[in-house]
Design a protein around this motif. Structure first.
Motif, PDB file in Angstrom:
ATOM      1  N   ALA A  15       0.798  -1.216  -0.032  1.00  0.00           N
ATOM      2  CA  ALA A  15       0.135   0.056  -0.095  1.00  0.00           C
ATOM      3  C   ALA A  15       0.864   1.429  -0.150  1.00  0.00           C
ATOM      4  CB  ALA A  15      -0.986  -0.079   1.376  1.00  0.00           C
ATOM      5  N   ALA A  16       2.277   1.185   0.623  1.00  0.00           N
ATOM      6  CA  ALA A  16       3.128   2.489   0.462  1.00  0.00           C
ATOM      7  C   ALA A  16       3.595   2.959  -0.929  1.00  0.00           C
ATOM      8  CB  ALA A  16       4.208   2.059   1.379  1.00  0.00           C
ATOM      9  N   THR A  17       3.747   1.903  -1.897  1.00  0.00           N
ATOM     10  CA  THR A  17       4.433   2.207  -3.069  1.00  0.00           C
ATOM     11  C   THR A  17       3.845   0.990  -4.132  1.00  0.00           C
ATOM     12  OG1 THR A  17       6.598   2.214  -4.103  1.00  0.00           O
ATOM     13  CG2 THR A  17       6.511   0.432  -2.248  1.00  0.00           C
ATOM     14  N   SER A  18       3.933   1.598  -5.454  1.00  0.00           N
ATOM     15  CA  SER A  18       3.476   0.893  -6.423  1.00  0.00           C
ATOM     16  C   SER A  18       4.524   0.205  -7.048  1.00  0.00           C
ATOM     17  CB  SER A  18       2.862   1.712  -7.272  1.00  0.00           C
ATOM     18  OG  SER A  18       3.764   2.789  -8.032  1.00  0.00           O
ATOM     19  N   ASP A  19       5.936   0.487  -6.654  1.00  0.00           N
ATOM     20  CA  ASP A  19       6.930  -0.143  -7.127  1.00  0.00           C
ATOM     21  C   ASP A  19       7.234  -1.780  -6.418  1.00  0.00           C
ATOM     22  OD1 ASP A  19       9.314  -1.133  -8.062  1.00  0.00           O
ATOM     23  OD2 ASP A  19      10.563   0.671  -7.734  1.00  0.00           O
ATOM     24  N   LYS A  20       6.794  -2.827  -7.056  1.00  0.00           N
ATOM     25  CA  LYS A  20       7.147  -3.898  -6.543  1.00  0.00           C
ATOM     26  C   LYS A  20       8.368  -4.426  -6.062  1.00  0.00           C
ATOM     27  CE  LYS A  20       3.105  -5.813  -8.692  1.00  0.00           C
ATOM     28  NZ  LYS A  20       2.502  -7.030  -9.527  1.00  0.00           N
ATOM     29  N   ALA A  21       9.488  -3.780  -6.475  1.00  0.00           N
ATOM     30  CA  ALA A  21      10.865  -4.068  -6.232  1.00  0.00           C
ATOM     31  C   ALA A  21      11.086  -3.434  -4.781  1.00  0.00           C
ATOM     32  CB  ALA A  21      11.940  -3.405  -7.181  1.00  0.00           C
ATOM     33  N   GLU A  22      10.401  -2.853  -4.351  1.00  0.00           N
ATOM     34  CA  GLU A  22      10.609  -2.242  -2.952  1.00  0.00           C
ATOM     35  C   GLU A  22       9.779  -2.834  -2.035  1.00  0.00           C
ATOM     36  OE1 GLU A  22       9.843   2.142  -2.874  1.00  0.00           O
ATOM     37  OE2 GLU A  22      11.344   2.387  -4.352  1.00  0.00           O
ATOM     38  N   TRP A  23       8.976  -3.796  -2.244  1.00  0.00           N
ATOM     39  CA  TRP A  23       8.032  -4.437  -1.303  1.00  0.00           C
ATOM     40  C   TRP A  23       8.755  -5.444  -0.396  1.00  0.00           C
ATOM     41  CZ3 TRP A  23       3.263  -6.346  -4.446  1.00  0.00           C
ATOM     42  CH2 TRP A  23       2.384  -5.159  -4.981  1.00  0.00           C
ATOM     43  N   ARG A  24       9.729  -5.842  -0.801  1.00  0.00           N
ATOM     44  CA  ARG A  24      10.525  -6.940   0.029  1.00  0.00           C
ATOM     45  C   ARG A  24      12.122  -6.743  -0.578  1.00  0.00           C
ATOM     46  NH1 ARG A  24      12.267  -8.930   4.267  1.00  0.00           N
ATOM     47  NH2 ARG A  24      12.375 -11.252   4.360  1.00  0.00           N
ATOM     48  N   LEU A  25      12.744  -6.492   0.553  1.00  0.00           N
ATOM     49  CA  LEU A  25      14.434  -6.655   0.109  1.00  0.00           C
ATOM     50  C   LEU A  25      14.910  -7.804   0.659  1.00  0.00           C
ATOM     51  CD1 LEU A  25      15.225  -2.941   0.774  1.00  0.00           C
ATOM     52  CD2 LEU A  25      14.956  -4.150  -1.264  1.00  0.00           C
ATOM     53  N   LEU A  26      16.043  -8.329  -0.039  1.00  0.00           N
ATOM     54  CA  LEU A  26      16.479  -9.653   0.519  1.00  0.00           C
ATOM     55  C   LEU A  26      17.309  -9.399   1.643  1.00  0.00           C
ATOM     56  CD1 LEU A  26      17.988 -10.891  -2.966  1.00  0.00           C
ATOM     57  CD2 LEU A  26      16.093 -11.840  -1.745  1.00  0.00           C
ATOM     58  N   PRO A  27      17.305 -10.357   2.566  1.00  0.00           N
ATOM     59  CA  PRO A  27      17.750 -10.115   4.080  1.00  0.00           C
ATOM     60  C   PRO A  27      19.433 -10.002   3.849  1.00  0.00           C
ATOM     61  CG  PRO A  27      17.008 -12.359   3.878  1.00  0.00           C
ATOM     62  CD  PRO A  27      16.537 -11.573   2.608  1.00  0.00           C
ATOM     63  N   THR A  28      20.031  -9.223   4.610  1.00  0.00           N
ATOM     64  CA  THR A  28      21.292  -9.157   4.660  1.00  0.00           C
ATOM     65  C   THR A  28      21.943 -10.108   5.734  1.00  0.00           C
ATOM     66  OG1 THR A  28      21.330  -6.995   3.959  1.00  0.00           O
ATOM     67  CG2 THR A  28      23.389  -7.549   5.184  1.00  0.00           C
ATOM     68  N   VAL A  29      22.755 -10.934   5.381  1.00  0.00           N
ATOM     69  CA  VAL A  29      23.309 -11.897   6.551  1.00  0.00           C
ATOM     70  C   VAL A  29      24.933 -11.893   6.845  1.00  0.00           C
ATOM     71  CG1 VAL A  29      23.681 -14.520   7.072  1.00  0.00           C
ATOM     72  CG2 VAL A  29      21.726 -13.748   5.959  1.00  0.00           C
ATOM     73  N   VAL A  30      25.296 -11.613   7.754  1.00  0.00           N
ATOM     74  CA  VAL A  30      26.950 -11.166   8.198  1.00  0.00           C
ATOM     75  C   VAL A  30      27.084 -12.085   9.319  1.00  0.00           C
ATOM     76  CG1 VAL A  30      28.156  -9.418   9.105  1.00  0.00           C
ATOM     77  CG2 VAL A  30      26.383  -8.936   7.719  1.00  0.00           C
ATOM     78  N   PHE A  31      28.508 -12.795   9.001  1.00  0.00           N
ATOM     79  CA  PHE A  31      29.282 -13.743   9.840  1.00  0.00           C
ATOM     80  C   PHE A  31      30.398 -13.111  10.515  1.00  0.00           C
ATOM     81  CE2 PHE A  31      26.593 -16.309   7.204  1.00  0.00           C
ATOM     82  CZ  PHE A  31      25.865 -17.219   8.099  1.00  0.00           C
ATOM     83  N   GLN A  32      30.738 -13.110  11.940  1.00  0.00           N
ATOM     84  CA  GLN A  32      32.033 -12.941  12.060  1.00  0.00           C
ATOM     85  C   GLN A  32      32.449 -14.087  13.224  1.00  0.00           C
ATOM     86  OE1 GLN A  32      32.279  -8.649  13.924  1.00  0.00           O
ATOM     87  NE2 GLN A  32      34.134  -8.931  14.371  1.00  0.00           N
ATOM     88  N   GLU A  33      33.621 -14.332  13.101  1.00  0.00           N
ATOM     89  CA  GLU A  33      34.168 -15.490  13.972  1.00  0.00           C
ATOM     90  C   GLU A  33      34.844 -14.614  15.160  1.00  0.00           C
ATOM     91  OE1 GLU A  33      36.813 -17.915  12.038  1.00  0.00           O
ATOM     92  OE2 GLU A  33      35.524 -18.802  10.985  1.00  0.00           O
ATOM     93  N   PHE A  34      34.697 -15.312  16.515  1.00  0.00           N
ATOM     94  CA  PHE A  34      35.155 -14.979  17.871  1.00  0.00           C
ATOM     95  C   PHE A  34      36.051 -16.050  18.373  1.00  0.00           C
ATOM     96  CE2 PHE A  34      31.941 -11.745  16.886  1.00  0.00           C
ATOM     97  CZ  PHE A  34      32.421 -10.522  17.362  1.00  0.00           C
ATOM     98  N   THR A  35      36.858 -15.890  19.221  1.00  0.00           N
ATOM     99  CA  THR A  35      37.533 -17.171  19.731  1.00  0.00           C
ATOM    100  C   THR A  35      37.223 -17.604  21.053  1.00  0.00           C
ATOM    101  OG1 THR A  35      39.038 -15.482  21.063  1.00  0.00           O
ATOM    102  CG2 THR A  35      39.978 -16.185  18.830  1.00  0.00           C
ATOM    103  N   SER A  36      36.100 -16.637  21.762  1.00  0.00           N
ATOM    104  CA  SER A  36      35.225 -17.221  22.843  1.00  0.00           C
ATOM    105  C   SER A  36      33.745 -16.944  22.733  1.00  0.00           C
ATOM    106  CB  SER A  36      35.825 -16.612  23.946  1.00  0.00           C
ATOM    107  OG  SER A  36      35.705 -15.357  24.094  1.00  0.00           O
TER     108      SER A  36
END
Length: 87
Positions: A15-36
């Motif tokens: 309802a907020a926009t007619s541009d279907k590309a803006e309806w759902r953006l792919l999630p961003t996934v980030v990984f970071q390693e820690f020693t403990s």
């Protein structure tokens, strides 16, 4: 070894926009390693606090726009998940 996994996504109501590309953006996934586990949990806590603060600021800004009829905070969904996982 521990891995901090951070997933962030947002979507906009159709309802907020007619541009279907803006309806759902792919999630961003980030990984970071820690020693403990302790260091991972500390980073997780800091990241969650930062995301909560950012969400509060965004919500406030959208409420300001809503008051002048330019936006509706209900049209935007923001989600995040932060986990510490053993590797």
């Amino acid at each position: 070894m521990w891995v901090l996994m951070y997933v962030f996504s947002y979507s906009v109501s159709p309802a907020a926009t007619s541009d279907k590309a803006e309806w759902r953006l792919l999630p961003t996934v980030v990984f970071q390693e820690f020693t403990s586990e302790e260091r991972c949990k500390s980073a997780k806590s800091a990241l969650e606090g930062s995301l909560k603060d950012a969400g509060t600021k965004l919500r406030s800004g959208l409420e300001d726009l809503k008051s002048i009829g330019k936006a509706d905070p209900a049209q935007i969904i923001i989600a995040y998940n932060v986990e510490c996982l053993p590797k």
